[in-house]
Design a protein around this motif. Structure first.
Motif, PDB file in Angstrom:
ATOM      1  N   ALA A  91       0.826  -1.218   0.000  1.00 39.00           N
ATOM      2  CA  ALA A  91       0.000   0.000   0.000  1.00 39.00           C
ATOM      3  C   ALA A  91       0.857   1.264   0.000  1.00 39.00           C
ATOM      4  N   GLY A  92       2.038   1.182   0.597  1.00 41.31           N
ATOM      5  CA  GLY A  92       2.923   2.349   0.644  1.00 41.31           C
ATOM      6  C   GLY A  92       3.308   2.845  -0.735  1.00 41.31           C
ATOM      7  N   ARG A  93       3.273   1.944  -1.708  1.00 40.32           N
ATOM      8  CA  ARG A  93       3.563   2.342  -3.114  1.00 40.32           C
ATOM      9  C   ARG A  93       2.257   2.534  -3.897  1.00 40.32           C
ATOM     10  N   ARG A  94       1.135   2.577  -3.209  1.00 49.08           N
ATOM     11  CA  ARG A  94      -0.195   2.727  -3.833  1.00 49.08           C
ATOM     12  C   ARG A  94      -0.484   1.580  -4.814  1.00 49.08           C
ATOM     13  N   ILE A  95       0.175   0.450  -4.618  1.00 48.13           N
ATOM     14  CA  ILE A  95      -0.173  -0.742  -5.401  1.00 48.13           C
ATOM     15  C   ILE A  95      -1.368  -1.394  -4.706  1.00 48.13           C
ATOM     16  N   ARG A  96      -2.456  -1.573  -5.443  1.00 52.72           N
ATOM     17  CA  ARG A  96      -3.675  -2.128  -4.856  1.00 52.72           C
ATOM     18  C   ARG A  96      -3.825  -3.592  -5.286  1.00 52.72           C
ATOM     19  N   VAL A  97      -4.193  -4.421  -4.311  1.00 46.29           N
ATOM     20  CA  VAL A  97      -4.277  -5.864  -4.548  1.00 46.29           C
ATOM     21  C   VAL A  97      -5.660  -6.326  -4.105  1.00 46.29           C
ATOM     22  N   ASN A  98      -6.431  -6.836  -5.029  1.00 44.25           N
ATOM     23  CA  ASN A  98      -7.830  -7.170  -4.757  1.00 44.25           C
ATOM     24  C   ASN A  98      -8.216  -8.488  -5.411  1.00 44.25           C
ATOM     25  N   MET A  99      -9.424  -8.934  -5.084  1.00 49.74           N
ATOM     26  CA  MET A  99      -9.930 -10.191  -5.636  1.00 49.74           C
ATOM     27  C   MET A  99     -11.368 -10.003  -6.112  1.00 49.74           C
ATOM     28  N   VAL A 100     -11.707 -10.673  -7.204  1.00 54.44           N
ATOM     29  CA  VAL A 100     -13.089 -10.717  -7.705  1.00 54.44           C
ATOM     30  C   VAL A 100     -13.487 -12.186  -7.767  1.00 54.44           C
ATOM     31  N   SER A 101     -14.621 -12.513  -7.145  1.00 52.39           N
ATOM     32  CA  SER A 101     -14.994 -13.919  -7.013  1.00 52.39           C
ATOM     33  C   SER A 101     -16.336 -14.228  -7.663  1.00 52.39           C
ATOM     34  N   PRO A 102     -16.311 -14.881  -8.832  1.00 52.93           N
ATOM     35  CA  PRO A 102     -17.572 -15.302  -9.450  1.00 52.93           C
ATOM     36  C   PRO A 102     -18.214 -16.431  -8.652  1.00 52.93           C
ATOM     37  N   GLY A 103     -19.525 -16.613  -8.886  1.00 53.03           N
ATOM     38  CA  GLY A 103     -20.224 -17.769  -8.308  1.00 53.03           C
ATOM     39  C   GLY A 103     -20.420 -18.806  -9.395  1.00 53.03           C
ATOM     40  N   GLN A 104     -21.649 -18.929  -9.874  1.00 52.38           N
ATOM     41  CA  GLN A 104     -21.947 -19.849 -10.971  1.00 52.38           C
ATOM     42  C   GLN A 104     -22.010 -19.050 -12.265  1.00 52.38           C
ATOM     43  N   LEU A 105     -20.988 -19.160 -13.101  1.00 57.53           N
ATOM     44  CA  LEU A 105     -21.023 -18.466 -14.392  1.00 57.53           C
ATOM     45  C   LEU A 105     -21.762 -19.319 -15.416  1.00 57.53           C
ATOM     46  N   GLU A 106     -22.212 -18.657 -16.480  1.00 62.89           N
ATOM     47  CA  GLU A 106     -22.968 -19.361 -17.526  1.00 62.89           C
ATOM     48  C   GLU A 106     -22.182 -20.540 -18.107  1.00 62.89           C
ATOM     49  N   ASN A 107     -20.836 -20.440 -18.079  1.00 62.97           N
ATOM     50  CA  ASN A 107     -20.024 -21.519 -18.665  1.00 62.97           C
ATOM     51  C   ASN A 107     -19.505 -22.505 -17.609  1.00 62.97           C
ATOM     52  N   SER A 108     -20.084 -22.459 -16.396  1.00 59.93           N
ATOM     53  CA  SER A 108     -19.613 -23.332 -15.315  1.00 59.93           C
ATOM     54  C   SER A 108     -19.806 -24.814 -15.673  1.00 59.93           C
ATOM     55  N   VAL A 109     -18.875 -25.644 -15.244  1.00 53.61           N
ATOM     56  CA  VAL A 109     -18.986 -27.074 -15.542  1.00 53.61           C
ATOM     57  C   VAL A 109     -20.103 -27.740 -14.745  1.00 53.61           C
ATOM     58  N   ASP A 110     -20.491 -27.157 -13.605  1.00 55.35           N
ATOM     59  CA  ASP A 110     -21.567 -27.767 -12.823  1.00 55.35           C
ATOM     60  C   ASP A 110     -22.733 -26.814 -12.603  1.00 55.35           C
ATOM     61  N   LEU A 111     -23.103 -26.084 -13.673  1.00 58.67           N
ATOM     62  CA  LEU A 111     -24.222 -25.137 -13.612  1.00 58.67           C
ATOM     63  C   LEU A 111     -25.544 -25.885 -13.440  1.00 58.67           C
ATOM     64  N   PRO A 112     -26.358 -25.496 -12.443  1.00 62.17           N
ATOM     65  CA  PRO A 112     -27.680 -26.133 -12.319  1.00 62.17           C
ATOM     66  C   PRO A 112     -28.553 -25.782 -13.533  1.00 62.17           C
ATOM     67  N   PRO A 113     -29.572 -26.592 -13.851  1.00 59.67           N
ATOM     68  CA  PRO A 113     -30.460 -26.259 -14.970  1.00 59.67           C
ATOM     69  C   PRO A 113     -31.197 -24.948 -14.696  1.00 59.67           C
ATOM     70  N   PRO A 114     -31.640 -24.241 -15.780  1.00 57.77           N
ATOM     71  CA  PRO A 114     -32.235 -22.908 -15.612  1.00 57.77           C
ATOM     72  C   PRO A 114     -33.385 -22.881 -14.614  1.00 57.77           C
ATOM     73  N   ASP A 115     -34.221 -23.964 -14.565  1.00 59.04           N
ATOM     74  CA  ASP A 115     -35.363 -23.919 -13.647  1.00 59.04           C
ATOM     75  C   ASP A 115     -34.948 -24.156 -12.196  1.00 59.04           C
ATOM     76  N   ALA A 116     -33.681 -24.535 -11.953  1.00 64.45           N
ATOM     77  CA  ALA A 116     -33.226 -24.789 -10.574  1.00 64.45           C
ATOM     78  C   ALA A 116     -32.235 -23.740 -10.085  1.00 64.45           C
ATOM     79  N   ILE A 117     -31.825 -22.845 -10.975  1.00 65.54           N
ATOM     80  CA  ILE A 117     -30.723 -21.947 -10.586  1.00 65.54           C
ATOM     81  C   ILE A 117     -31.100 -21.042  -9.414  1.00 65.54           C
ATOM     82  N   GLY A 118     -32.393 -20.666  -9.335  1.00 66.74           N
ATOM     83  CA  GLY A 118     -32.841 -19.772  -8.264  1.00 66.74           C
ATOM     84  C   GLY A 118     -32.675 -20.383  -6.883  1.00 66.74           C
ATOM     85  N   LYS A 119     -32.595 -21.706  -6.819  1.00 68.49           N
ATOM     86  CA  LYS A 119     -32.391 -22.376  -5.533  1.00 68.49           C
ATOM     87  C   LYS A 119     -30.992 -22.058  -4.977  1.00 68.49           C
ATOM     88  N   TRP A 120     -30.042 -21.865  -5.902  1.00 66.13           N
ATOM     89  CA  TRP A 120     -28.655 -21.628  -5.492  1.00 66.13           C
ATOM     90  C   TRP A 120     -28.260 -20.154  -5.588  1.00 66.13           C
TER      91      TRP A 120
END
Ligand SMILES: NC(=O)c1ccc[n+]([C@@H]2O[C@H](COP(=O)([O-])OP(=O)(O)OC[C@H]3O[C@@H](n4cnc5c(N)ncnc54)[C@H](OP(=O)(O)O)[C@@H]3O)[C@@H](O)[C@H]2O)c1
Length: 243
Positions: free
Chosen positions: A176-205
């Motif tokens: 931080a002393g050099r103003r270098i910022r280090v962060n993370m972005v965390s997806p959940g279930q993306l459309e291309n996920s290998v274990d994506l629930p079916p569209p009618d079940a996605i709201g459960k998760w």
């Protein structure tokens, strides 16, 4: 052109395909020159470089197994010689191996930890020596990490991503002393996920009721690049997954 006026340089691991490719295109649109790291997807990496060049940016593709430190050192030596700087590192590589922990063998464990965690550390270590004050590191995690839930499947993956969050916070404080910022972005279930629930079940998760899009993740990465007072955070981009 003085170095201060030169376009910023972004290095993106696993950049040739899927989310990494989308992030490269978004960064090019924001004015970054790109170094796309790939391991096996040479054809995709080359087509991406052509695409980025057509869009008016400088771009190169370099091959490396980021789980091998000498490969990573060689890549960043190459960047030091050609681009001379790294303004942004995106640690996008993340291999997901959803088998039960009872069947996880040492070779599988080592491979996941090498690519997802040690590889990200090697990239940070070598990128930081080329990073000017005010640079950025953004790592891609997995939604719900702060909960440290018990996951019978994919334990090696969750350990690697949790470790990456710990590393993110430590580096954020240390640089931080050099103003270098280090962060993370965390997806959940993306459309291309290998274990994506079916569209009618996605709201459960996913409380927001749909899978994530690559653009949802790109938007959060863009936010972090603009958010000059934000460091050491993890942003879940997940529609409420694992709330
Ligand atoms: N997709 C999702 O639903 C989802 C959800 C949550 C989090 N995420 C996270 O988002 C990120 C991107 O996900 P994704 O599904 O787009 O990734 P992916 O397709 O599984 O992998 C991205 C790239 O990583 C590269 N790679 C793997 N091991 C490597 C190694 N040892 N050295 C160098 N490169 C290596 C591969 O490059 P080559 O093709 O060149 O071999 C691959 O194209 C990951 O960190 C993942 O954990 C994704």
């Amino acid at each position: 052109m003085s170095p201060a006026q030169a376009p910023p340089v972004a290095v993106v691991t696993g950049g040739a395909r899927r989310l990494g490719r989308r992030l490269c295109s978004m960064l090019a649109a924001r004015g970054y020159d790109l170094v796309v790291l790939y391991r096996t997807s040479e054809g995709d990496a080359r087509s991406l470089v052509r695409e980025l060049e057509t869009a008016g940016r400088r771009a190169r593709a370099l091959a490396a197994d980021i789980g091998v430190e000498r490969d990573v050192a060689a890549v960043f030596d190459d960047v030091a010689a050609a681009e001379g700087r790294v303004d942004l590192l995106v640690n996008n590589v993340g291999n997901y191996n959803p088998q039960p922990v009872t069947r996880l063998d040492p070779a599988g464990w080592d491979a996941t930890l090498a690519a997802n965690l040690s590889g990200a550390f090697y990239c940070c270590h070598h990128a930081l020596r080329l990073m000017p004050d005010g640079g950025n590191i953004i790592s891609i995690g997995m939604a719900g990490l702060e909960g440290i839930r018990a996951n019978v499947h994919g334990a090696d993956y969750y350990v690697s991503k949790t470790g990456l969050l710990v590393l993110t916070r430590a580096l954020a404080k240390a640089h931080a002393g050099r103003r270098i910022r280090v962060n993370m972005v965390s997806p959940g279930q993306l459309e291309n996920s290998v274990d994506l629930p079916p569209p009618d079940a996605i709201g459960k998760w996913v409380p927001l009721g749909r899978a994530g899009r690559l653009d949802d993740v790109a938007q959060a990465v863009g936010y972090l690049l603009d958010a000059s007072y934000v460091t050491g955070v993890n942003i879940d981009v997940s529609g409420g997954y694992r709330l």
